[in-house]
Design an enzyme around this catalytic site. Structure first.
Site, PDB file in Angstrom:
ATOM      1  N   HIS A  19       0.822  -1.222  -0.131  1.00 39.78           N
ATOM      2  CA  HIS A  19      -0.025  -0.040   0.161  1.00 39.78           C
ATOM      3  C   HIS A  19       0.688   1.437  -0.025  1.00 39.78           C
ATOM      4  CE1 HIS A  19      -4.098  -1.934   1.287  1.00 39.78           C
ATOM      5  NE2 HIS A  19      -3.096  -2.716   1.238  1.00 39.78           N
ATOM      6  N   ASP A 109      -5.562   5.933   1.437  1.00 45.39           N
ATOM      7  CA  ASP A 109      -5.790   4.642   1.262  1.00 45.39           C
ATOM      8  C   ASP A 109      -7.106   4.240   2.186  1.00 45.39           C
ATOM      9  OD1 ASP A 109      -5.821   1.823   1.681  1.00 45.39           O
ATOM     10  OD2 ASP A 109      -3.916   1.879   0.861  1.00 45.39           O
TER      11      ASP A 109
END
Ligand code: UDP
Length: 461
Positions: A19, A109
């Site tokens: 990520h 995110d």
């Protein structure tokens, strides 16, 4: 002379390597478009600041002390989302006082869902970055909308098609299933991380040409502008590192000594673990295939072992110069090396994109989550890889030989070369990714500044 920059954007990545990488890459892309980039990150897995001298970093107290984060639990993710709230809000309030309208938006995110609350409270526009494929998100959303259609299922159904989700089967369900069903709290968690709250747009590390039908379906649900601007690995310099672990550059020196188009690169990413039996079967499959290989065995990826000591005694001596084992490689550079002929991968989305960008065909060994969906698309729809469903040495050996030596392997290679060419086209002036990036830059630049006087909010919890 001071460089003139457009507004600032604050990026909030989730702490796992898979990520962090796309968020830092997005930072580089936006910086190259003239934005100032601030990265607000957790203490755990802090990015290496020296790799990104152009960014400003802000570390947030993440409340994660005492958690085993080698494989984050739902509890730890909730705790992190709670703990990071005040540090981020206080930082943003100070920034807004100092910079005024210069702060354009927060990009986060979706696992850092607390950002939506903070942004709403401060009336700052927020944008979600999707670090997964649209195919995976589409499958998750379809399942989450009607879980009763999918769970519980029987063992006998594992190879049956998943309703409405071709080419997936029950065994490819990307949700963590326990006894062939999903507990309610887990379903709630998945729903939470798929909700974009009041965010004004989503950015995708994918290509419109590749995933258009999925993106259109998802857009109907989310009803905000979508910006598929990827693939990020092709939009940042090859040598720019986003690794948390130290990269072993001797991999490249070893590759330099190999014949062009001869080496299989083996890596299962930054998170998944395999048991000792699978490691041993893989080791013999690689050795018996008689093809050169570069194999990443990440410390901790085989529980109870640090790295290569789980291998059979004398294995490395037996394989000799034909095989190289490292703890962590500079993967993007490895895949771009002319010696590489194939990639034995777990099909994480970054690894998938990196492989396609370098036109490397794949052997797919997915283990969980989005990897299962990506592997099905790679092998059944795009047909740029072979699926490895049985982790047994003779099957592994045969699959490696099929990829590296057979006519079928050549067809797979041709298709991945075509995919790479489509990517290059998407990034050219008339291409979709290029156009979507320009639209994103205009969109961010035109976002309205917030309305509330931020100083009033300082100190609230
Ligand atoms: N990676 C790397 N060196 C390695 C193994 C992996 O740099 O030895 C990088 C890889 O290039 C990719 C990331 O780690 O960018 C892994 O992300 P991915 O989405 O493929 O899988 P995850 O680790 O999230 O399961």
């Amino acid at each position: 002379m001071k460089e003139e920059r457009k507004q600032s954007v604050v990026l909030v990545p989730y702490l796992l390597q898979g990520h962090l990488t796309p968020m830092l890459q997005l930072g580089s892309i936006l910086h190259s478009q003239g934005f100032s980039v601030i990265v607000a990150h957790t203490q755990y897995n802090s990015p290496n600041y020296s790799n990104h001298p152009q960014f400003v970093f802000h570390s947030m107290d993440d409340g994660l002390k005492g958690f085993d984060m080698s494989f984050p639990s739902v509890k730890s993710i909730h705790c992190m989302n709670e703990s990071c709230k005040s540090p981020l809000r206080n930082y943003l309030v100070r920034m807004m006082e100092e910079e005024g309208d210069q702060l354009a938006c927060i990009i986060y995110d979706n696992i850092m869902f607390f950002v939506n609350d903070v942004a709403t409270q401060l009336r700052l526009p927020s944008i979600v970055l999707r670090t997964f494929s649209a195919a995976y998100l589409h499958s998750m959303l379809t399942i989450l909308q009607q879980p009763e259609k999918y769970f519980p299922f029987e063992d006998s159904q594992l190879l049956n098609p998943l309703p409405e989700l071709h080419p997936l089967r029950f065994k490819d369900v990307p949700i963590h299933v326990i006894n062939n069903t999903v507990p309610e709290p887990l379903l709630d968690f998945y729903k939470r991380i798929h909700d974009i709250g009041s965010s004004v747009a989503t950015i995708w590390n994918t290509m419109q040409d590749l995933e258009n039908s999925m993106l259109l379906r998802l857009q109907k649900h989310y009803k905000v502008p979508f910006f598929p601007i990827g693939p990020f690995p092709k939009m940042v310099p090859l040598a720019s590192s986003t690794s948390i672990l130290e990269e072993d550059n001797s991999s490249i020196e070893w590759l330099d000594r190999q014949t062009p188009n001869s080496v299989l690169y083996v890596s299962l990413g930054s998170l998944v673990r395999i048991d000792e039996k699978e490691l041993i079967e893989t080791a013999w499959g690689l050795a018996n295939s008689e093809q050169p290989f570069l194999w990443v065995i990440r410390p901790g990826s085989v529980p109870g072992f640090q790295c290569a000591e789980a291998l059979p005694d004398g294995y490395e001596e037996m394989v000799g110069e034909r095989g190289r084992i490292v703890k962590w490689a500079p993967q993007k550079q490895v895949l771009a090396h002319p010696a590489i002929a194939g990639f034995f991968t777990h099909c994480g989305w970054n690894s998938t994109l990196e492989s396609i960008c370098e036109q490397v065909p794949m052997i797919c060994r997915p283990i969980l989550a989005d990897q299962l969906v990506n592997a099905r698309y790679l092998t059944q729809i795009y047909k740029v890889g072979f699926e490895l469903e049985v982790m047994e040495r003779t099957v592994i050996e045969k699959t490696i030989r099929k990829l590296m030596l057979s006519e079928e392997g050549k067809d797979v290679k041709k298709r991945v070369v075509d995919m790479k060419q489509n990517i290059v086209a998407a990034m050219q002036i008339e291409g979709t990714s290029h156009k979507n990036l320009n639209d994103l830059v205009d969109f961010i630049s035109a976002l309205p500044s917030r309305l509330a006087p931020p100083t009033l909010l300082l100190g609230q919890s």
